[in-house]
Design a protein around this motif. Structure first.
Motif, PDB file in Angstrom:
ATOM      1  N   GLY A 168       1.028  -1.307  -0.065  1.00  0.00           N
ATOM      2  CA  GLY A 168      -0.122  -0.086   0.223  1.00  0.00           C
ATOM      3  C   GLY A 168       0.958   1.161   0.053  1.00  0.00           C
ATOM      4  N   SER A 169       0.124   2.590  -0.434  1.00  0.00           N
ATOM      5  CA  SER A 169       1.160   3.548  -0.281  1.00  0.00           C
ATOM      6  C   SER A 169       1.165   4.085   1.183  1.00  0.00           C
ATOM      7  N   GLY A 170       0.410   3.700   1.951  1.00  0.00           N
ATOM      8  CA  GLY A 170       0.127   4.257   3.506  1.00  0.00           C
ATOM      9  C   GLY A 170       1.529   3.990   3.993  1.00  0.00           C
ATOM     10  N   PRO A 171       2.277   2.731   3.939  1.00  0.00           N
ATOM     11  CA  PRO A 171       3.647   2.599   4.627  1.00  0.00           C
ATOM     12  C   PRO A 171       4.754   3.468   4.031  1.00  0.00           C
ATOM     13  N   LEU A 202       4.068   6.688   2.860  1.00  0.00           N
ATOM     14  CA  LEU A 202       3.825   7.892   3.358  1.00  0.00           C
ATOM     15  C   LEU A 202       4.452   8.016   4.785  1.00  0.00           C
ATOM     16  N   TYR A 207      -5.282  14.192   3.669  1.00  0.00           N
ATOM     17  CA  TYR A 207      -5.217  13.028   4.137  1.00  0.00           C
ATOM     18  C   TYR A 207      -4.243  12.855   5.435  1.00  0.00           C
ATOM     19  N   CYS A 262      -1.348  16.596  -1.604  1.00  0.00           N
ATOM     20  CA  CYS A 262      -2.222  15.483  -1.829  1.00  0.00           C
ATOM     21  C   CYS A 262      -2.964  15.960  -2.975  1.00  0.00           C
ATOM     22  N   ASN A 304      -7.535  14.336  -0.515  1.00  0.00           N
ATOM     23  CA  ASN A 304      -8.510  13.612   0.227  1.00  0.00           C
ATOM     24  C   ASN A 304      -8.612  14.351   1.800  1.00  0.00           C
ATOM     25  N   ASP A 341       1.302  12.855  -3.384  1.00  0.00           N
ATOM     26  CA  ASP A 341       0.494  11.842  -3.309  1.00  0.00           C
ATOM     27  C   ASP A 341      -0.806  11.756  -4.303  1.00  0.00           C
ATOM     28  N   ALA A 378      -2.970   9.076  -5.134  1.00  0.00           N
ATOM     29  CA  ALA A 378      -3.988   8.106  -4.865  1.00  0.00           C
ATOM     30  C   ALA A 378      -4.998   7.973  -5.710  1.00  0.00           C
ATOM     31  N   TYR A 379      -5.500   9.401  -5.997  1.00  0.00           N
ATOM     32  CA  TYR A 379      -6.948   9.318  -6.829  1.00  0.00           C
ATOM     33  C   TYR A 379      -6.732   9.747  -8.297  1.00  0.00           C
ATOM     34  N   THR A 409      -1.050   4.506  -5.246  1.00  0.00           N
ATOM     35  CA  THR A 409      -1.729   3.410  -4.689  1.00  0.00           C
ATOM     36  C   THR A 409      -2.432   2.283  -5.463  1.00  0.00           C
ATOM     37  N   SER A 448      -5.022   0.896  -4.411  1.00  0.00           N
ATOM     38  CA  SER A 448      -6.305   0.571  -3.366  1.00  0.00           C
ATOM     39  C   SER A 448      -7.549   1.298  -3.952  1.00  0.00           C
ATOM     40  N   LYS A 449      -7.183   2.390  -4.961  1.00  0.00           N
ATOM     41  CA  LYS A 449      -8.340   2.973  -5.547  1.00  0.00           C
ATOM     42  C   LYS A 449      -8.801   2.714  -6.902  1.00  0.00           C
ATOM     43  N   ARG A 493      -3.219  -4.746  -0.753  1.00  0.00           N
ATOM     44  CA  ARG A 493      -1.826  -3.912  -0.301  1.00  0.00           C
ATOM     45  C   ARG A 493      -0.906  -3.632  -1.309  1.00  0.00           C
ATOM     46  N   LEU A 494      -1.013  -2.817  -2.320  1.00  0.00           N
ATOM     47  CA  LEU A 494       0.146  -2.455  -3.119  1.00  0.00           C
ATOM     48  C   LEU A 494       0.145  -0.993  -3.272  1.00  0.00           C
TER      49      LEU A 494
END
Ligand SMILES: Cc1ncc(COP(=O)(O)O)c(C=O)c1O
Length: 388
Positions: free
Chosen positions: A109-112, A114, A135, A178, A182, A212, A214-215, A242, A244-245, A253-254
């Motif tokens: 995931g991109s969370g880690p 960040l 975010y 971001c 978000n 970021d 993500a979207y 990410t 995830s979207k 988780r990627l």
């Protein structure tokens, strides 16, 4: 009953059921009831709510990615250590952006990524600059390491205030940009992002900038584009993405980041990132290549966004410009009041987003079917029955 191979195969849909595979993978944290007592024992029960409270992809991954997962499942997974798919995933991403593999790092995931970015570039003497609201996970990471947080309010259109953020960046460790943002759903054009990066890098060359995206697969404005090319020009500038979207793979988780090798290496060394599994990599490679599916998902998201926006408009409520898979709507009442009302009628909507929690609610976009039901609930809670 033990989780035999047969049941495991059914879990991932190989047994022909296949019904919920996409939904399960697409919704990272959600609890979904599933057939079979062995599996039910492993899954918390479905809470019966329509979940439009976290920005996942209600449609899950494309069929090609699900097929790739099925193909990757064999006794070969017992031999995980020569992770060819994992290496290939990095190469596929690098090739798409015309860079060498050393310019790409991969995360669960991109969370880690960040978290790692804040740990790499911030410290008690090097603040984090971010938007407010934006975010929040980088802020959480900054708090954990005792770094100051400079959170700059969004502007009147609920866009990140690039001017104020550039001023605040002087002497900062990291700017978190971001784009799209978000929870406000707004986005800046690439030309504005580029001006911002040039300004920050001129005034404060040691400040790192994390963009970021993500979207970004959901944007409708063609002038909003990836900043990946910029990362190759500037040290310390990097983009996070990410799966995830739009890729619908939150549960797998990627994520990845692209920047100059020294920049992404500093990020990778700050936090444990390198633990992607081979099944995720196989699905990730396929999804990354299946650009037709991402286009379809963008179009479906736009259809659902327009339907939901229209429904709010008919009730007399406006949202900020939406370039994402969630709306940020000015309901003129506390988000908690709306949220509690919706929950009683079976719909879970987004949490509070300070400092706008007294007026605005975030509503993630589910499937069209979910949104039709959700709109009926919104009408009841807001006391505005209209024909949608
Ligand atoms: C802007 C943004 N960045 C990053 C993430 C983290 O995504 P993940 O860790 O699932 O890749 C999210 C998740 O909602 C997000 O909204």
């Amino acid at each position: 009953m033990s989780l035999s191979r047969r049941n495991f195969v059914r879990t991932v849909g190989l047994g022909g059921a296949g019904l919920s595979t996409a939904l399960i993978i697409g919704r990272g944290r959600e609890a979904l009831a599933f057939e079979g007592p062995a599996v039910q024992a492993l899954q918390p029960p479905d809470d019966g709510l329509i979940h439009i409270d976290s920005n996942e992809n209600a449609r899950g991954p494309g069929q090609s990615s699900i097929d790739a997962l099925h193909r990757a499942i064999s006794s070969r997974v017992g031999r995980g250590y020569p992770p060819d798919y994992v290496r290939d995933f990095g190469t596929v991403v690098a090739t798409r952006y015309g860079v060498d593999a050393g310019h790409v790092i991969i995360g669960t995931g991109s969370g880690p990524i960040l978290e790692a970015a804040v740990r790499a570039f911030c410290s008690p003497t090097k603040p984090l600059v971010t938007g407010s609201p934006s975010y929040s996970s980088p802020e959480g990471a900054a708090r954990r390491i005792g770094a100051e947080i400079r959170a700059l309010p969004v502007d009147r259109e609920l866009k990140l205030d690039l001017d104020a953020m550039a001023q605040a960046a002087s002497g900062a460790g990291l700017v978190f940009l971001c784009n799209p943002n978000n929870p406000t759903a707004t986005a800046h054009k690439l030309t504005s992002v580029e001006q911002f990066v040039r300004r920050v890098k001129q005034d404060s060359p040691d400040t790192a900038i994390l963009i970021d995206e993500a979207y970004i697969d959901y944007v409708y404005d063609p002038a909003v584009k990836t900043a990946i090319p910029l990362t190759q020009e500037f040290p310390g500038v990097f983009v996070a993405r990410t799966f995830s979207k739009a890729h619908g793979m939150a549960g797998l988780r990627l994520g990845y980041s692209v920047g100059q090798p020294a920049t992404v290496r500093a990020v990778a060394q700050a936090w444990s990132l390198d633990s992607m599994n081979t099944l995720t990599a196989a699905a990730g490679i396929t999804s990354f290549r299946d650009t037709a599916h991402i286009d379809e998902d963008r179009q479906e998201n736009a259809r659902i966004r327009d339907f939901t926006l229209q429904a709010f408009r008919k009730m007399g409520f406006e949202a900020s410009d939406c370039q994402t898979n969630h709306l940020f709507v000015d309901l003129g009442r506390p988000a908690s009041e709306f949220r509690n009302g919706c929950r009683e009628l079976g719909v879970a909507v987004g949490r509070d987003f300070p400092p706008m929690e007294k007026t605005h609610s975030r509503i993630s976009l589910g499937t069209m079917e979910e949104m039709r039901k959700a709109v009926g609930v919104f009408q009841k809670v807001l006391g505005k029955a209209t024909n949608v």
